[in-house]
Design a protein around this motif. Structure first.
Motif, PDB file in Angstrom:
ATOM      1  N   ASP A 120      -9.280  28.269 -30.216  1.00 54.05           N
ATOM      2  CA  ASP A 120      -8.752  27.460 -29.106  1.00 54.05           C
ATOM      3  C   ASP A 120      -9.855  26.597 -28.486  1.00 54.05           C
ATOM      4  OD1 ASP A 120      -6.226  28.518 -29.498  1.00 54.05           O
ATOM      5  OD2 ASP A 120      -6.380  29.973 -27.852  1.00 54.05           O
ATOM      6  N   ARG A 122     -12.649  25.532 -29.997  1.00 51.49           N
ATOM      7  CA  ARG A 122     -12.988  24.446 -30.939  1.00 51.49           C
ATOM      8  C   ARG A 122     -11.920  23.360 -30.898  1.00 51.49           C
ATOM      9  NH1 ARG A 122     -14.394  28.873 -34.094  1.00 51.49           N
ATOM     10  NH2 ARG A 122     -12.494  28.711 -35.331  1.00 51.49           N
ATOM     11  N   LYS A 123     -10.697  23.752 -30.801  1.00 53.03           N
ATOM     12  CA  LYS A 123      -9.600  22.782 -30.754  1.00 53.03           C
ATOM     13  C   LYS A 123      -9.701  21.928 -29.485  1.00 53.03           C
ATOM     14  CE  LYS A 123      -4.590  22.673 -31.320  1.00 53.03           C
ATOM     15  NZ  LYS A 123      -3.382  23.490 -31.447  1.00 53.03           N
ATOM     16  N   ALA A 124     -10.021  22.584 -28.377  1.00 56.50           N
ATOM     17  CA  ALA A 124     -10.165  21.861 -27.105  1.00 56.50           C
ATOM     18  C   ALA A 124     -11.334  20.887 -27.142  1.00 56.50           C
ATOM     19  CB  ALA A 124     -10.334  22.858 -25.961  1.00 56.50           C
ATOM     20  N   GLN A 125     -12.373  21.210 -27.919  1.00 55.66           N
ATOM     21  CA  GLN A 125     -13.535  20.337 -28.019  1.00 55.66           C
ATOM     22  C   GLN A 125     -13.332  19.230 -29.046  1.00 55.66           C
ATOM     23  OE1 GLN A 125     -16.784  22.989 -28.822  1.00 55.66           O
ATOM     24  NE2 GLN A 125     -16.834  23.809 -26.740  1.00 55.66           N
ATOM     25  N   GLY A 126     -12.184  19.263 -29.724  1.00 56.53           N
ATOM     26  CA  GLY A 126     -11.857  18.207 -30.662  1.00 56.53           C
ATOM     27  C   GLY A 126     -12.443  18.354 -32.038  1.00 56.53           C
ATOM     28  N   GLU A 127     -12.801  19.540 -32.421  1.00 57.66           N
ATOM     29  CA  GLU A 127     -13.357  19.763 -33.765  1.00 57.66           C
ATOM     30  C   GLU A 127     -12.288  19.760 -34.808  1.00 57.66           C
ATOM     31  OE1 GLU A 127     -15.878  23.173 -34.036  1.00 57.66           O
ATOM     32  OE2 GLU A 127     -17.078  22.538 -32.347  1.00 57.66           O
TER      33      GLU A 127
END
Length: 127
Positions: A120, A122-127
């Protein structure tokens, strides 16, 4: 709705005659007819067969609920693993073995939570 009416309704919804349903259930036509007319009641084993044939719960057939879908049973594994007298394919499980299983499951679930949290993030950081 009473038991007999419900049985007849379920049979007709599947497009089965009395003879066809009785054949699938392994009972006589008069026996099934007696159930549908409310003169007789099937035993517990036959109720199991009726639920399988009609794809619904015994509660629905008996008129105890209007919900056709059987409710899935849910059990808390943590509570089950606290019980005494459990076995694995006939081999008794000791208190120590059950404690080990509880610890292992807690570890696996905690790791899963960490993995999900990391994903979650990593997803929020745009990876």
């Amino acid at each position: 709705m009473n038991f007999g009416v419900r049985l007849k309704e379920l049979r007709k919804e599947l497009g089965m005659t009395l003879e066809e349903a009785a054949g699938k259930l392994g009972v006589s036509i008069p026996a099934l007819s007696g159930w549908e007319q409310g003169h007789r009641r099937p035993n517990i084993e036959m109720m199991k067969q009726l639920t399988a044939l009609y794809g619904t719960s015994a509660d629905y057939i008996l008129g105890l609920t209007e919900d056709r879908e059987p409710k899935p049973l849910t059990m808390n594994a943590k509570e089950i693993l606290m019980r005494k007298g459990l076995h694995w394919d006939g081999q008794p499980l000791s208190d120590e073995e059950l404690r080990t299983m509880r610890v292992l499951l807690e570890y696996v679930l905690n790791e899963k939570k960490k993995d999900n949290a990391n994903a979650d993030e990593r997803k929020a950081q745009g990876e």
